[in-house]
Design an enzyme around this catalytic site. Sequence first.
Site, PDB file in Angstrom:
ATOM      1  N   GLU A  28       0.836  -1.198   0.000  1.00  0.00           N
ATOM      2  CA  GLU A  28       0.000   0.000   0.000  1.00  0.00           C
ATOM      3  C   GLU A  28       0.876   1.255   0.000  1.00  0.00           C
ATOM      4  O   GLU A  28       1.889   1.306   0.681  1.00  0.00           O
ATOM      5  CB  GLU A  28      -0.849  -0.032   1.280  1.00  0.00           C
ATOM      6  CG  GLU A  28      -2.063   0.804   1.298  1.00  0.00           C
ATOM      7  CD  GLU A  28      -2.893   0.554   2.559  1.00  0.00           C
ATOM      8  OE1 GLU A  28      -4.125   0.511   2.420  1.00  0.00           O
ATOM      9  OE2 GLU A  28      -2.345   0.398   3.660  1.00  0.00           O
ATOM     10  N   GLU A  51      -7.785   4.350   5.817  1.00  0.00           N
ATOM     11  CA  GLU A  51      -7.998   4.561   7.253  1.00  0.00           C
ATOM     12  C   GLU A  51      -9.046   5.650   7.507  1.00  0.00           C
ATOM     13  O   GLU A  51      -9.865   5.527   8.415  1.00  0.00           O
ATOM     14  CB  GLU A  51      -6.683   4.901   7.945  1.00  0.00           C
ATOM     15  CG  GLU A  51      -5.726   3.736   8.037  1.00  0.00           C
ATOM     16  CD  GLU A  51      -6.173   2.647   8.998  1.00  0.00           C
ATOM     17  OE1 GLU A  51      -7.007   2.925   9.886  1.00  0.00           O
ATOM     18  OE2 GLU A  51      -5.680   1.512   8.871  1.00  0.00           O
ATOM     19  N   GLU A  93     -12.376   4.697   9.591  1.00  0.00           N
ATOM     20  CA  GLU A  93     -12.570   5.265  10.923  1.00  0.00           C
ATOM     21  C   GLU A  93     -13.645   6.339  10.996  1.00  0.00           C
ATOM     22  O   GLU A  93     -14.171   6.604  12.072  1.00  0.00           O
ATOM     23  CB  GLU A  93     -11.250   5.829  11.456  1.00  0.00           C
ATOM     24  CG  GLU A  93     -10.212   4.754  11.687  1.00  0.00           C
ATOM     25  CD  GLU A  93      -8.941   5.271  12.323  1.00  0.00           C
ATOM     26  OE1 GLU A  93      -8.909   6.436  12.784  1.00  0.00           O
ATOM     27  OE2 GLU A  93      -7.962   4.499  12.366  1.00  0.00           O
TER      28      GLU A  93
END
Length: 142
Positions: free
Chosen positions: A40, A49, A53
């Site tokens: 990645e 992320e 999140e």
Amino acid sequence: MPQTKACGFLIVKGNPIESFLLMKHPNRWDLPKGHVDEGETEMQCALRELEEETGITADDIAIDPDFRYQLQYVVNYKKKFGGTDALKTVVYFLARLDKEVELNLTEHGDAQWFAWDPPHIIQEQTVDGLLAAVAEHVGQSK
């Protein structure tokens, strides 16, 4: 010493900046971020992320291509690395939220939009330096 890397975003609203998003951990404020998966890129990690999140997607933001902030500090990982210290590198990108979105928090108990009024004193190790760098980058430091 083992090493680990995480990437994330500082998400802001307004132009000029009016507010920024922080996530609440049990004992501190932090930003949406996480560890880089194998294969990645830093940006792929930060975008993944952010969505995991907060529910904010790449289509919801405008990324500032000229801002990248990096810091390093030592962290003790109780599970990872057998409870030893590791050198953690964190890379943050800056993005402006283009539209109102309802946050979908999956890893944090709370999130808050903080008023943009530099200088900020929130969390010395990971947040304050980033906010100071953003203020300088956008010409809003005092």
